[in-house]
Design a protein around this motif. Sequence first.
Motif, mmCIF file in Angstrom:
data_model
loop_
_atom_site.group_PDB
_atom_site.id
_atom_site.type_symbol
_atom_site.label_atom_id
_atom_site.label_comp_id
_atom_site.label_asym_id
_atom_site.label_seq_id
_atom_site.Cartn_x
_atom_site.Cartn_y
_atom_site.Cartn_z
ATOM 1 N N GLN A 133 1.008 -1.243 -0.118
ATOM 2 C CA GLN A 133 0.226 0.057 -0.109
ATOM 3 C C GLN A 133 1.044 0.905 -0.283
ATOM 4 O O GLN A 133 0.890 2.200 -0.879
ATOM 5 C CB GLN A 133 -0.574 -0.210 1.361
ATOM 6 N N LEU A 134 2.159 1.529 0.651
ATOM 7 C CA LEU A 134 2.455 2.255 0.431
ATOM 8 C C LEU A 134 3.722 2.877 -0.657
ATOM 9 O O LEU A 134 4.172 3.787 -0.887
ATOM 10 C CB LEU A 134 3.840 2.159 2.079
ATOM 11 N N ILE A 135 3.930 1.525 -0.894
ATOM 12 C CA ILE A 135 4.652 2.049 -2.314
ATOM 13 C C ILE A 135 3.963 2.093 -3.685
ATOM 14 O O ILE A 135 4.147 3.148 -4.254
ATOM 15 C CB ILE A 135 5.074 0.126 -2.433
ATOM 16 N N ASP A 136 2.696 1.943 -3.245
ATOM 17 C CA ASP A 136 1.995 2.624 -4.340
ATOM 18 C C ASP A 136 0.972 4.002 -4.430
ATOM 19 O O ASP A 136 1.427 4.794 -5.379
ATOM 20 C CB ASP A 136 0.322 0.881 -3.975
ATOM 21 N N GLN A 137 1.255 4.137 -2.744
ATOM 22 C CA GLN A 137 0.962 5.484 -2.998
ATOM 23 C C GLN A 137 2.011 6.111 -2.882
ATOM 24 O O GLN A 137 1.983 7.331 -3.683
ATOM 25 C CB GLN A 137 0.235 5.494 -1.154
ATOM 26 N N TYR A 138 3.268 5.730 -2.698
ATOM 27 C CA TYR A 138 4.884 6.497 -3.426
ATOM 28 C C TYR A 138 4.441 6.668 -4.997
ATOM 29 O O TYR A 138 4.856 7.888 -5.330
ATOM 30 C CB TYR A 138 5.569 5.794 -2.855
ATOM 31 N N ARG A 139 4.311 5.906 -5.623
ATOM 32 C CA ARG A 139 3.844 5.504 -7.072
ATOM 33 C C ARG A 139 3.067 6.910 -7.460
ATOM 34 O O ARG A 139 3.514 7.587 -8.866
ATOM 35 C CB ARG A 139 3.922 4.168 -7.366
#
Length: 142
Positions: A133-139
């Motif tokens: 989830q954090l990676i997708d938010q960053y992306r």
Amino acid sequence: MGLIASSMKETMEDNLKKQQDFMLQTQQMQLGRQIAMQHMMAKKQMSIQMARQREMFNWIASFTGTVSFFAVVAATKSKNPKLLAPILPLGFITAYQWDMAHGDKMQRIKRDAEFILDETDRTELPHGDLNLQLIDQYRTKK
């Protein structure tokens, strides 16, 4: 007709269950092999590092012995004890290299690393562990 359809449905469900079990076993075996391979690679890298340390120790010990010999000869000829000064730091460096190459320094380092890993607050990442989830938010933010 309904009997044949229910029989086919049970057979298909059994086949699906068998396939899922087979896939799970295959994934577990593959993961086990990957872990074993990583462990073997780490051991090989560690042995190469130890061999490199032992080779380095031979060179440093030879250098220290040569410098010490000439320092003692020069100090006795000139009666100047200050010429013996390089022997002390070179002795410490040689002792450190010996401990790394032939002593138990690697075991002490390993114990210390295990102790640090047990102290979870020292190895925590800021804002916790990464997740999908954090990676997708960053992306998506970029």
